[in-house]
Enzyme design. Structure first.
Site, PDB file in Angstrom:
ATOM      1  N   LYS A 284       1.323  -1.837 -23.910  1.00 39.63           N
ATOM      2  CA  LYS A 284       1.093  -2.749 -22.800  1.00 39.63           C
ATOM      3  C   LYS A 284       0.597  -4.090 -23.337  1.00 39.63           C
ATOM      4  O   LYS A 284      -0.341  -4.141 -24.131  1.00 39.63           O
ATOM      5  CB  LYS A 284       0.066  -2.143 -21.833  1.00 39.63           C
ATOM      6  CG  LYS A 284       0.021  -2.793 -20.468  1.00 39.63           C
ATOM      7  CD  LYS A 284      -0.781  -1.960 -19.486  1.00 39.63           C
ATOM      8  CE  LYS A 284      -0.757  -2.578 -18.102  1.00 39.63           C
ATOM      9  NZ  LYS A 284      -1.479  -1.757 -17.109  1.00 39.63           N
ATOM     10  N   GLU A 369      -4.388   9.246  -4.526  1.00 43.11           N
ATOM     11  CA  GLU A 369      -5.275   8.946  -3.409  1.00 43.11           C
ATOM     12  C   GLU A 369      -5.510  10.153  -2.497  1.00 43.11           C
ATOM     13  O   GLU A 369      -6.625  10.342  -1.990  1.00 43.11           O
ATOM     14  CB  GLU A 369      -4.714   7.776  -2.601  1.00 43.11           C
ATOM     15  CG  GLU A 369      -4.753   6.441  -3.304  1.00 43.11           C
ATOM     16  CD  GLU A 369      -3.595   6.220  -4.268  1.00 43.11           C
ATOM     17  OE1 GLU A 369      -3.578   5.180  -4.954  1.00 43.11           O
ATOM     18  OE2 GLU A 369      -2.701   7.109  -4.340  1.00 43.11           O
ATOM     19  N   ARG A 397      -1.772   6.204   1.821  1.00 44.46           N
ATOM     20  CA  ARG A 397      -1.153   7.403   1.257  1.00 44.46           C
ATOM     21  C   ARG A 397      -1.954   8.662   1.574  1.00 44.46           C
ATOM     22  O   ARG A 397      -1.444   9.777   1.476  1.00 44.46           O
ATOM     23  CB  ARG A 397      -1.030   7.240  -0.266  1.00 44.46           C
ATOM     24  CG  ARG A 397      -0.163   6.063  -0.688  1.00 44.46           C
ATOM     25  CD  ARG A 397      -0.503   5.583  -2.095  1.00 44.46           C
ATOM     26  NE  ARG A 397      -0.173   6.547  -3.117  1.00 44.46           N
ATOM     27  CZ  ARG A 397       0.959   6.551  -3.815  1.00 44.46           C
ATOM     28  NH1 ARG A 397       1.878   5.634  -3.584  1.00 44.46           N
ATOM     29  NH2 ARG A 397       1.174   7.452  -4.746  1.00 44.46           N
TER      30      ARG A 397
END
Length: 620
Positions: A284, A369, A397
């Site tokens: 990343k 979540e 969600r």
């Protein structure tokens, strides 16, 4: 090679490039990304990490005929460049410009609109099933990573594809946020073996012929399968075994910054007629030292100095997120029942200090979540005081878990709902414009909307004293806070100005808009009252004082959608009384990206627009 990346005719030009030219292109793309994102802000680190992978994808597959689905979608900038949109990057995430996420309305190369995590594999399964039903021939590729494999929905999709045996290629972009790296020559050898024509022909021949041997054929096939599994478990890494057991042919790990290796393995995956998972190891922030050192900071960043990496135009003051984290940490010092839960966003939700000070009471559950909410319910059921810190749009969600696991059991779970309302440049998928609507429908839920840092502290103190579920929603950005100012909040809304001609009730951050509207109306000879609405539910009408002496008009202002929001609830409560209502909120549609002020101007939520509408009412 062309001197300007915008001069290419992508993706066609990519197909005719030599390997050396493609490698040079990767440098040009990184320079372009750093230059452009430093001006507009955006998701930089994730995109720097997928440059070679995206180049290889578009060299091997034929978009838009082949469907490439980007999980979350914040890492699709390189995909946008390689599908002809480099010229549009000066308006990335700006009003009227291109989105920071895939949008099928924006380009035929964006096969599926994404913005939230862990959905790509399920979407790919559906597209592949439709392809097979219609007898069509194209590839379906899901690119998932950046922690998205911590979401349970991803495994539901993998399980479904593995069971159906439908041809789907899943690319796992492993940048250290997901499965651990484990490179090795044996994995490469197995990849070469699996896709060799001789191996595939022999595999099909043995299975077909051996299974027809009378009496013992099926037993032999099963025995060979058991033998194959024994070899698989002894050679493959744990991640590879998991995917093979789910029904995928596993390739990897593959060096994610080597275009030659990536192209080779993707061509092999394409040649198979079965589910394939390609495990790619990337870094990343690759190629930009500032992002490599601080990938979290450059995951999503505002305009910055490309040389130093320092963020420009940083807002003064404390953010709601950092203040919330501070308040939770302070209270945890004297109450060891307080726990904090986040879904892969510790720093962003202000919980970094809490996680360091109370590691045994801090839980990062990953991008999950639904699990976060049920986990909190379990904690609360066992006597703890959990605080669930999640962005508003992501909390959607977990709707069922909030309703069934928390509200139905009347559990004292506090939801610290960050980024509520309009969030600006991230657009439709990230606006938190629906939480007042869906939370207000839940029995037993208390909904609080503080306008500043002091009210945020008051809301949290009040929530800790309630023996039931509480949602505290607060916006993105900085706010006023003076620790020397104290109050004794008891869940009541506050009358700021007495009404004459009309009364304005403004929720949370919109209290400032309400005050400016009052001032504009006063200049026109119209005298409005003002109520600071911090308690959205249960609806507190006490500031009206005498319901028999109501003003002619009650106006509501909120940073939420019009449908099911505070205004509608207020109007319903005043129904049958001699009073008219006007509700100002975001429209019943998905609001695009842009700054808050720009979007408020478009949708009539500025003080000027609101005052204009009120004046029109009285003129009639």
């Amino acid at each position: 090679m062309k001197s300007d990346i915008t001069e290419y005719n992508f993706p066609q030009d990519l197909k005719s490039m030599s390997l050396a030219e493609a490698e040079l292109l990767s440098y040009s793309i990184r320079d372009f990304l750093i230059r452009e994102v430093s001006k507009t802000g955006g998701h930089l680190a994730s995109n720097l990490g997928v440059v070679e992978l995206t180049i290889a994808l578009h060299r091997v597959f034929d978009s838009p005929e082949d469907k490439i689905i980007w999980d979350v979608g914040h890492q699709a900038y390189v995909h946008k460049i390689l599908t002809g949109r480099a010229k549009d990057f000066s308006l990335l995430r700006q009003l009227g410009g291109i989105s920071g996420f895939p949008k099928s309305k924006e380009s035929i190369h964006d096969a599926y609109d994404t913005g939230h995590s862990s959905v790509s594999i399920s979407a790919a399964a559906g597209m592949a099933a439709a392809r097979d039903i219609k007898g069509e021939k194209y590839e379906v590729v899901a690119v998932i990573g950046d922690g998205s494999l911590t979401g349970g929905m991803a495994y539901e999709g993998l399980n479904n594809i593995g069971d159906s045996k439908s041809k789907v290629i899943v690319i796992l972009n492993d940048n250290g946020m997901s499965i651990s790296a484990n490179t090795g020559g044996i994995s490469k050898h197995l990849g070469n073996l699996r896709t060799s024509k001789g191996y595939l022909d022999v595999k099909r021949f043995i299975k077909k012929r051996v299974s027809t041997i009378p009496s013992i054929g099926k037993a032999l096939v099963n025995g060979l399968a058991d033998f194959k599994n024994d070899i698989k478990y002894s050679i493959l890494d744990d991640g590879g075994v998991l995917f093979e057991e789910l029904g995928f042919t596993y390739f990897g790990p593959v060096e994610g910054h080597n275009i030659r290796e990536l192209t080779d393995v993707l061509q092999k995956a394409k040649s198979l007629e079965e589910p394939v998972l390609v495990h790619v190891i990337t870094k990343k922030g690759k190629g930009y030292k500032n992002a490599e050192k601080a990938p979290d900071k450059f995951h999503g960043i505002g305009p910055f100095d490309p040389t130093t990496g320092a963020e420009l135009n940083k807002q003064e003051g404390r953010s709601f997120s950092s203040l919330m984290g501070e308040f939770i940490t302070e209270k945890a010092e004297t109450d060891n029942r307080i726990t904090a839960i986040t879904a892969a966003m510790c720093d962003a939700t202000g919980l970094k200090n809490f996680s360091l000070k109370y590691p045994e009471r801090f839980f990062d559950v990953g991008i999950a979540e639904e699990h976060a909410v049920s986990f909190a319910a379990g904690l609360a059921k066992s006597g703890m005081k959990p605080v669930v810190c999640i962005y508003s749009s992501f909390l959607q969600r977990a709707y069922d878990q909030i309703m069934e696991d928390v509200c139905m059991q009347e559990l004292p779970v506090i939801f610290a709902i960050d980024r509520a309302g309009c969030v600006g440049a991230d657009g439709e998928t990230h606006h938190g414009m629906f939480d007042l609507s869906y939370l207000s429908t839940m029995p037993g839920m208390t909904v609080l909307a503080p306008k500043d840092g002091n009210q945020l502290r008051d809301a949290f103190d009040y929530a800790l004293g309630l023996n039931g579920p509480v949602a505290i929603r607060y916006p993105r950005g900085t706010t006023r806070y003076d620790k020397n100012i104290t109050s004794d909040f008891k869940g009541k809304n506050m009358r700021l100005i007495e009404p004459v001609d009309l009364d304005i009730w403004a929720c949370g951050k919109m209290a400032d808009t309400g005050l400016k509207t009052v001032q504009l109306l006063k200049e026109k000879g119209i005298h409005a009252g003002l109520v600071d609405v911090m308690t959205v539910k249960p609806l507190d009408l006490s500031p009206l004082n005498d319901l028999n002496r109501l003003p002619e008009l009650v106006v509501t202002i909120e940073d939420n959608t019009i449908e099911g929001g505070f205004g509608m609830h207020m109007s319903a409560c005043l129904g049958g009384m001699p009073v008219e209502t006007l509700n100002f909120a975001w429209p019943d549609s998905f609001v695009s990206h842009g700054t808050f002020d720009q979007l408020a101007e478009i949708h009539g939520l500025t003080p000027e627009k609101i005052a204009e509408r009120i004046c029109e009412y009285f003129e009639k």
